[in-house]
Write a protein that holds these residues in place. Structure first.
Motif, mmCIF file in Angstrom:
data_model
loop_
_atom_site.group_PDB
_atom_site.id
_atom_site.type_symbol
_atom_site.label_atom_id
_atom_site.label_comp_id
_atom_site.label_asym_id
_atom_site.label_seq_id
_atom_site.Cartn_x
_atom_site.Cartn_y
_atom_site.Cartn_z
ATOM 1 N N TYR A 16 0.798 -1.227 0.000
ATOM 2 C CA TYR A 16 0.000 0.000 0.000
ATOM 3 C C TYR A 16 0.831 1.276 0.000
ATOM 4 O O TYR A 16 0.357 2.333 0.403
ATOM 5 C CB TYR A 16 -1.036 -0.019 1.132
ATOM 6 N N MET A 17 2.080 1.156 -0.490
ATOM 7 C CA MET A 17 2.846 2.377 -0.723
ATOM 8 C C MET A 17 2.177 3.124 -1.866
ATOM 9 O O MET A 17 1.453 2.536 -2.663
ATOM 10 C CB MET A 17 4.290 2.036 -1.067
ATOM 11 N N GLU A 18 2.400 4.411 -1.933
ATOM 12 C CA GLU A 18 1.802 5.227 -2.997
ATOM 13 C C GLU A 18 2.381 4.795 -4.336
ATOM 14 O O GLU A 18 3.597 4.805 -4.540
ATOM 15 C CB GLU A 18 2.081 6.705 -2.745
ATOM 16 N N VAL A 23 6.661 3.944 -8.665
ATOM 17 C CA VAL A 23 6.722 3.576 -10.081
ATOM 18 C C VAL A 23 7.449 4.622 -10.917
ATOM 19 O O VAL A 23 8.311 4.289 -11.739
ATOM 20 C CB VAL A 23 5.304 3.310 -10.633
ATOM 21 N N VAL A 24 7.122 5.885 -10.710
ATOM 22 C CA VAL A 24 7.748 6.939 -11.519
ATOM 23 C C VAL A 24 9.261 7.005 -11.290
ATOM 24 O O VAL A 24 10.038 6.955 -12.254
ATOM 25 C CB VAL A 24 7.070 8.306 -11.286
ATOM 26 N N PRO A 25 9.739 7.068 -10.034
ATOM 27 C CA PRO A 25 11.190 7.077 -9.841
ATOM 28 C C PRO A 25 11.858 5.791 -10.341
ATOM 29 O O PRO A 25 12.949 5.835 -10.909
ATOM 30 C CB PRO A 25 11.369 7.224 -8.331
ATOM 31 N N PHE A 26 11.202 4.642 -10.141
ATOM 32 C CA PHE A 26 11.764 3.364 -10.574
ATOM 33 C C PHE A 26 12.073 3.385 -12.065
ATOM 34 O O PHE A 26 13.194 3.115 -12.487
ATOM 35 C CB PHE A 26 10.791 2.222 -10.233
ATOM 36 N N PHE A 27 11.076 3.721 -12.878
ATOM 37 C CA PHE A 27 11.278 3.689 -14.321
ATOM 38 C C PHE A 27 12.141 4.850 -14.816
ATOM 39 O O PHE A 27 12.875 4.708 -15.790
ATOM 40 C CB PHE A 27 9.939 3.625 -15.057
ATOM 41 N N ALA A 52 -1.089 1.637 -3.775
ATOM 42 C CA ALA A 52 -2.351 2.361 -3.647
ATOM 43 C C ALA A 52 -2.204 3.722 -4.296
ATOM 44 O O ALA A 52 -1.121 4.293 -4.334
ATOM 45 C CB ALA A 52 -2.708 2.532 -2.170
ATOM 46 N N VAL A 53 -3.302 4.218 -4.821
ATOM 47 C CA VAL A 53 -3.355 5.576 -5.349
ATOM 48 C C VAL A 53 -4.256 6.351 -4.400
ATOM 49 O O VAL A 53 -5.446 6.094 -4.304
ATOM 50 C CB VAL A 53 -3.911 5.613 -6.787
ATOM 51 N N HIS A 54 -3.674 7.276 -3.661
ATOM 52 C CA HIS A 54 -4.432 7.998 -2.650
ATOM 53 C C HIS A 54 -5.018 9.311 -3.149
ATOM 54 O O HIS A 54 -5.836 9.912 -2.494
ATOM 55 C CB HIS A 54 -3.544 8.276 -1.422
#
Length: 105
Positions: A16-18, A23-27, A52-54
């Protein structure tokens, strides 16, 4: 001349991390050639972390032309959530709802 070493980043992850925050920093980092390793306490290699998308701003039913609901066990979870059922009903009132389902034969 100094040696060129590949940079690396360790990402601490958990359920449940944002979604966007990982995802954005990873890619982005991977696109720049950075090795990115993700770890999560209590998980084994290959196990997944749920995200999760909060920030639901902009995700209102009237902002979209169609609703897609993927099949699988997710359907049971979604059908037990009153907010989700209400969202589906808003789409059913005048917009297409697309579902997918597969079964093993």
């Amino acid at each position: 001349m100094g040696s060129l070493t590949k940079k690396s980043v360790l990402v601490l992850c958990g359920d449940y991390m944002e979604d966007y925050d990982v995802v954005v920093p990873f890619f982005t980092l991977r696109a720049f050639g950075v090795r990115v390793d993700c770890v999560s306490g209590g998980k084994l290699p290959g196990h997944r972390c749920f995200t999760a998308v909060h920030d639901f701003m902009g995700f209102e039913a009237d902002s979209y032309d169609c609703l897609l609901i993927p099949g699988g066990g997710l359907i049971e979870l979604l059908s037990a959530d009153d907010k989700t059922v209400g969202l589906v009903r808003k789409f059913e009132a005048g917009k297409p709802v697309v579902t997918s389902y597969h079964s093993q034969i």
